[in-house]
Write an enzyme that holds these catalytic residues in place. Sequence first.
Site, PDB file in Angstrom:
ATOM      1  N   TYR A  11       0.732  -1.537  -0.124  1.00  0.00           N
ATOM      2  CA  TYR A  11       0.297  -0.250  -0.047  1.00  0.00           C
ATOM      3  C   TYR A  11       0.397   1.082  -0.153  1.00  0.00           C
ATOM      4  CZ  TYR A  11      -2.717   3.488   1.916  1.00  0.00           C
ATOM      5  OH  TYR A  11      -3.764   4.312   1.748  1.00  0.00           O
ATOM      6  N   SER A 124       6.488   3.513  12.655  1.00  0.00           N
ATOM      7  CA  SER A 124       5.016   3.482  13.482  1.00  0.00           C
ATOM      8  C   SER A 124       5.387   4.103  14.419  1.00  0.00           C
ATOM      9  CB  SER A 124       4.448   2.417  13.545  1.00  0.00           C
ATOM     10  OG  SER A 124       3.510   2.056  13.575  1.00  0.00           O
ATOM     11  N   TYR A 148       3.805  -6.576  17.143  1.00  0.00           N
ATOM     12  CA  TYR A 148       4.120  -5.947  15.869  1.00  0.00           C
ATOM     13  C   TYR A 148       4.950  -4.903  16.409  1.00  0.00           C
ATOM     14  CZ  TYR A 148       3.339  -2.116  12.690  1.00  0.00           C
ATOM     15  OH  TYR A 148       3.808  -1.793  12.073  1.00  0.00           O
ATOM     16  N   LYS A 152       8.964  -3.059  15.400  1.00  0.00           N
ATOM     17  CA  LYS A 152       9.772  -1.796  14.982  1.00  0.00           C
ATOM     18  C   LYS A 152      10.807  -1.289  15.891  1.00  0.00           C
ATOM     19  CE  LYS A 152       6.648  -1.087  11.940  1.00  0.00           C
ATOM     20  NZ  LYS A 152       7.034  -1.394  10.423  1.00  0.00           N
ATOM     21  N   PHE A 177       2.037   7.772  11.138  1.00  0.00           N
ATOM     22  CA  PHE A 177       0.930   8.170  12.303  1.00  0.00           C
ATOM     23  C   PHE A 177      -0.109   7.252  11.266  1.00  0.00           C
ATOM     24  CE2 PHE A 177       1.673  10.210  15.985  1.00  0.00           C
ATOM     25  CZ  PHE A 177       2.696  10.573  15.536  1.00  0.00           C
ATOM     26  N   ARG A 292     -11.691  -1.746  21.472  1.00  0.00           N
ATOM     27  CA  ARG A 292     -10.492  -2.894  21.762  1.00  0.00           C
ATOM     28  C   ARG A 292      -9.890  -2.410  22.237  1.00  0.00           C
ATOM     29  NH1 ARG A 292      -8.330  -2.016  15.399  1.00  0.00           N
ATOM     30  NH2 ARG A 292      -7.717  -0.211  15.790  1.00  0.00           N
TER      31      ARG A 292
HETATM   32  P1  NAD Z   1       1.470  -3.527   3.254  1.00  0.00           P
HETATM   33  O1  NAD Z   1       1.078  -5.119   4.496  1.00  0.00           O
HETATM   34  O2  NAD Z   1       0.682  -3.055   2.119  1.00  0.00           O
HETATM   35  O3  NAD Z   1       3.019  -3.364   2.834  1.00  0.00           O
HETATM   36  C1  NAD Z   1       3.979  -4.064   2.984  1.00  0.00           C
HETATM   37  C2  NAD Z   1       4.212  -5.286   1.730  1.00  0.00           C
HETATM   38  O4  NAD Z   1       5.375  -6.134   2.531  1.00  0.00           O
HETATM   39  C3  NAD Z   1       3.630  -6.112   1.289  1.00  0.00           C
HETATM   40  O5  NAD Z   1       3.275  -6.025  -0.487  1.00  0.00           O
HETATM   41  C4  NAD Z   1       3.875  -7.778   1.471  1.00  0.00           C
HETATM   42  O6  NAD Z   1       3.740  -8.272   0.398  1.00  0.00           O
HETATM   43  C5  NAD Z   1       5.712  -6.801   1.632  1.00  0.00           C
HETATM   44  N1  NAD Z   1       5.977  -8.520   2.477  1.00  0.00           N
HETATM   45  C6  NAD Z   1       6.113  -8.837   3.819  1.00  0.00           C
HETATM   46  N2  NAD Z   1       7.020  -9.658   3.893  1.00  0.00           N
HETATM   47  C7  NAD Z   1       7.854  -9.927   3.562  1.00  0.00           C
HETATM   48  C8  NAD Z   1       9.059 -10.232   2.682  1.00  0.00           C
HETATM   49  N3  NAD Z   1       9.378 -10.999   3.719  1.00  0.00           N
HETATM   50  N4  NAD Z   1       9.721 -10.216   2.091  1.00  0.00           N
HETATM   51  C9  NAD Z   1       9.348  -9.127   1.046  1.00  0.00           C
HETATM   52  N5  NAD Z   1       8.505  -8.904   1.111  1.00  0.00           N
HETATM   53  C10 NAD Z   1       7.771  -8.700   2.674  1.00  0.00           C
HETATM   54  O7  NAD Z   1       1.736  -3.228   4.747  1.00  0.00           O
HETATM   55  P2  NAD Z   1       1.439  -1.492   3.893  1.00  0.00           P
HETATM   56  O8  NAD Z   1       0.369   0.053   5.142  1.00  0.00           O
HETATM   57  O9  NAD Z   1       1.470  -0.527   2.801  1.00  0.00           O
HETATM   58  O10 NAD Z   1       3.004  -1.046   5.135  1.00  0.00           O
HETATM   59  C11 NAD Z   1       4.276  -1.021   5.157  1.00  0.00           C
HETATM   60  C12 NAD Z   1       5.095  -0.396   6.498  1.00  0.00           C
HETATM   61  O11 NAD Z   1       4.943   0.558   7.099  1.00  0.00           O
HETATM   62  C13 NAD Z   1       5.293  -1.914   6.838  1.00  0.00           C
HETATM   63  O12 NAD Z   1       6.747  -1.655   7.523  1.00  0.00           O
HETATM   64  C14 NAD Z   1       4.454  -1.243   8.152  1.00  0.00           C
HETATM   65  O13 NAD Z   1       4.736  -1.667   9.273  1.00  0.00           O
HETATM   66  C15 NAD Z   1       4.616   0.022   8.149  1.00  0.00           C
HETATM   67  N6  NAD Z   1       3.576   1.520   8.950  1.00  0.00           N
HETATM   68  C16 NAD Z   1       2.458   0.363   8.680  1.00  0.00           C
HETATM   69  C17 NAD Z   1       1.075   1.087   8.914  1.00  0.00           C
HETATM   70  C18 NAD Z   1      -0.360   1.508   8.578  1.00  0.00           C
HETATM   71  O14 NAD Z   1      -1.206   1.723   8.991  1.00  0.00           O
HETATM   72  N7  NAD Z   1      -0.632   1.120   6.813  1.00  0.00           N
HETATM   73  C19 NAD Z   1       1.431   2.533  10.199  1.00  0.00           C
HETATM   74  C20 NAD Z   1       2.639   2.376  10.526  1.00  0.00           C
HETATM   75  C21 NAD Z   1       3.830   1.841   9.878  1.00  0.00           C
HETATM   76  N1  UFG Z   2     -11.562   1.597  14.379  1.00  0.00           N
HETATM   77  C1  UFG Z   2     -13.111   1.221  15.306  1.00  0.00           C
HETATM   78  N2  UFG Z   2     -13.433   0.165  14.544  1.00  0.00           N
HETATM   79  C2  UFG Z   2     -12.717  -0.584  13.443  1.00  0.00           C
HETATM   80  C3  UFG Z   2     -11.615  -0.144  13.281  1.00  0.00           C
HETATM   81  C4  UFG Z   2     -10.490   0.827  14.062  1.00  0.00           C
HETATM   82  O1  UFG Z   2     -14.023   2.134  15.635  1.00  0.00           O
HETATM   83  O2  UFG Z   2     -13.130  -1.669  13.269  1.00  0.00           O
HETATM   84  C5  UFG Z   2     -11.189   2.606  15.755  1.00  0.00           C
HETATM   85  C6  UFG Z   2      -9.821   2.100  15.834  1.00  0.00           C
HETATM   86  O3  UFG Z   2      -9.818   1.898  17.524  1.00  0.00           O
HETATM   87  C7  UFG Z   2      -9.204   3.734  16.544  1.00  0.00           C
HETATM   88  C8  UFG Z   2      -9.833   4.337  14.689  1.00  0.00           C
HETATM   89  O4  UFG Z   2     -10.290   3.430  14.489  1.00  0.00           O
HETATM   90  O5  UFG Z   2      -9.687   4.529  17.392  1.00  0.00           O
HETATM   91  C9  UFG Z   2      -8.301   3.822  14.348  1.00  0.00           C
HETATM   92  O6  UFG Z   2      -8.057   2.295  14.497  1.00  0.00           O
HETATM   93  P1  UFG Z   2      -6.871   1.733  13.178  1.00  0.00           P
HETATM   94  O7  UFG Z   2      -6.843   0.091  13.462  1.00  0.00           O
HETATM   95  O8  UFG Z   2      -7.337   2.068  11.890  1.00  0.00           O
HETATM   96  O9  UFG Z   2      -4.828   2.470  13.659  1.00  0.00           O
HETATM   97  P2  UFG Z   2      -4.872   2.376  14.623  1.00  0.00           P
HETATM   98  O10 UFG Z   2      -4.048   3.634  15.151  1.00  0.00           O
HETATM   99  O11 UFG Z   2      -5.235   1.529  16.041  1.00  0.00           O
HETATM  100  O12 UFG Z   2      -3.375   1.736  14.324  1.00  0.00           O
HETATM  101  C10 UFG Z   2      -2.378   1.647  13.749  1.00  0.00           C
HETATM  102  C11 UFG Z   2      -1.500   0.807  12.651  1.00  0.00           C
HETATM  103  C12 UFG Z   2      -0.674   0.525  13.806  1.00  0.00           C
HETATM  104  C13 UFG Z   2       0.440   1.905  13.741  1.00  0.00           C
HETATM  105  C14 UFG Z   2      -0.610   3.131  14.574  1.00  0.00           C
HETATM  106  C15 UFG Z   2       0.114   4.074  14.869  1.00  0.00           C
HETATM  107  O13 UFG Z   2      -2.730   0.041  12.701  1.00  0.00           O
HETATM  108  O14 UFG Z   2       0.354  -0.020  12.983  1.00  0.00           O
HETATM  109  O15 UFG Z   2      -1.671   3.320  13.718  1.00  0.00           O
HETATM  110  O16 UFG Z   2       0.776   4.145  13.557  1.00  0.00           O
HETATM  111  F1  UFG Z   2       1.119   1.116  14.832  1.00  0.00           F
END
Ligand code: NAD
Ligand code: UFG
Length: 337
Positions: A11, A124, A148, A152, A177, A292
Site C-alpha cells: 500500500y 510507526s 508488532y 519496530k 501516524f 478494542r
Molecule cells: P502492506 O502489507 O501493504 O505492504 C507491505 C509489503 O511487504 C506487502 O506487499 C508484503 O507482501 C510485503 N512483504 C511482507 N513480508 C515480506 C518479506 N519477508 N519479503 C518481501 N516482501 C514482504 O503494508 P503497508 O501498510 O504498505 O505498510 C508498509 C510498512 O509501513 C510496514 O513496514 C508497516 O509496518 C509500516 N507501517 C504501516 C502503517 C499503516 O497503518 N499502514 C502504519 C505505520 C507503519
Molecule cells: N476503529 C474502529 N473500528 C474498526 C477499526 C478501527 O472503531 O473496525 C477505531 C480504533 O479503535 C481507533 C481508530 O479507529 O480509534 C483507528 O484504528 P486503526 O486500526 O485504523 O488504527 P490504529 O491507530 O489502531 O493503528 C494504526 C496501525 C498501527 C500503527 C498505528 C500508529 O494499524 O500499526 O496506526 O501508526 F502502529
Amino acid sequence: MGILLTGGAGYIASHTAVALASAGHRVVCLDNLLNSRAEMVERVGDITGQAIPLILADIRDTDALQQAIRDHGITAVIHFAGLKAVGESVAWPIAYYDNNVRGTLSLVEAMAVCNVKTLVFSSSATVYGLPLYLPLDESHPTSATNPYGRTKLMVEEMLADIAHADPDWRIAVLRYFNPVGAHPSGLIGEDPHGTPNNLMPYISRVASGRLQELSVYGDDYETADGTGVRDYIHVTDLAQGHVAGLRAIGTGDRPFAIWNLGTGRGHSVLEVIAAFERVNGVSVPYRIVARRPGDVAACYASVDKARSELGFEASLGLQEMVGSAWRFERMLRASNT
Ligand code: NAD
Ligand code: UFG
C-alpha cells in the site's frame, strides 16, 4: 538514484513509487506478495509512464537482495516490507520477529556487502506506546505494548547501533501516524487480504456492501465525542514525506535521524464516518461496541521537526482522504466484476 523499495507492491510503497518516479528517481520494487498483488506495480507504471521492475523475492533471502542491489545499480533502499497487524503479532510472535527483525537484519547485511548505506525505514507511531503527552514529538519516550510494536522498536534500535558504529551509513526512521486514502486516479490504494483491521478500509467495505456494518470500538474515551482520535495522513502526502526524508538523509551529515510523518491534527472515528458519508453520498451503518484492547484514546503527531528539517507538511485533509478511499474501492469492485 536507483532506489529499491522492499515490500514495493504494498500500500504505502506503491504510492511512494509514484512520488519517487515523478521526482525523477529510478525505482525498483521487491516483494514476496504475501500481502499484495503484482498488478499494483504495473499500475504504478501506468500512472508514471515508467515501467517499474518487480523482483519476486523475500527479504530474508540475503543473496537475492545482494543480487537485486547489484543488478539494478541500487544506491538507496526504502524498507517497507514487513507484517503489520497488531492482533496477529500477539498470536504469531515468531512470524513477526522473523519477518520484521530477521528480515531487516538480512537487508542491512546485503546492503553492507554491496556498500549501499542509505536506508529509509518504515516505522510507526506505535513505538510511542501509551502517550504521556500530546502531540507526540520524536523525543517522547518509546515503549511497546505488543510484538508488532516491539519489532519496530528493535529495528529502530538496531539501525541506530549500525549508524553509530559506521557513520558512513545514512539511515532515516520515519514514524508514520495513520496512513489512509488512495492515489487520485483510483488505480492504487489499500486492499488488504482478508478482513481489514484498520478503520478506513473497513469503512470502504461496509459502504460498498462487502461487509455489513462497522463496529466502533468504544464511545467512552475522554475525547470530544467519546470515540478514538487519530492523526490520519493521506497516503500521497506520506509518499512525499519519503521523497523529502530520502533527500534530507542522503544530503545531510547525520548518519541517523528520526522524523514523524503525520498532519498534527486528530479526527475521531465518528468524524471519519460522517465525512465518508457526506463526501461520498453513501451510508456507513455502524454500531458502538466495547473498546478494542490496547487502543489509546488519542494519538497525534508533532510535525515541527519534519516541517523544519524536511520542509515537509501534509497538504490534504479528511475530505480528500475519504474521497480517494471510496474512489479506489469503487474501481476495485468494478475491476473484479
Ligand atoms: P502492506 O502489507 O501493504 O505492504 C507491505 C509489503 O511487504 C506487502 O506487499 C508484503 O507482501 C510485503 N512483504 C511482507 N513480508 C515480506 C518479506 N519477508 N519479503 C518481501 N516482501 C514482504 O503494508 P503497508 O501498510 O504498505 O505498510 C508498509 C510498512 O509501513 C510496514 O513496514 C508497516 O509496518 C509500516 N507501517 C504501516 C502503517 C499503516 O497503518 N499502514 C502504519 C505505520 C507503519
Ligand atoms: N476503529 C474502529 N473500528 C474498526 C477499526 C478501527 O472503531 O473496525 C477505531 C480504533 O479503535 C481507533 C481508530 O479507529 O480509534 C483507528 O484504528 P486503526 O486500526 O485504523 O488504527 P490504529 O491507530 O489502531 O493503528 C494504526 C496501525 C498501527 C500503527 C498505528 C500508529 O494499524 O500499526 O496506526 O501508526 F502502529
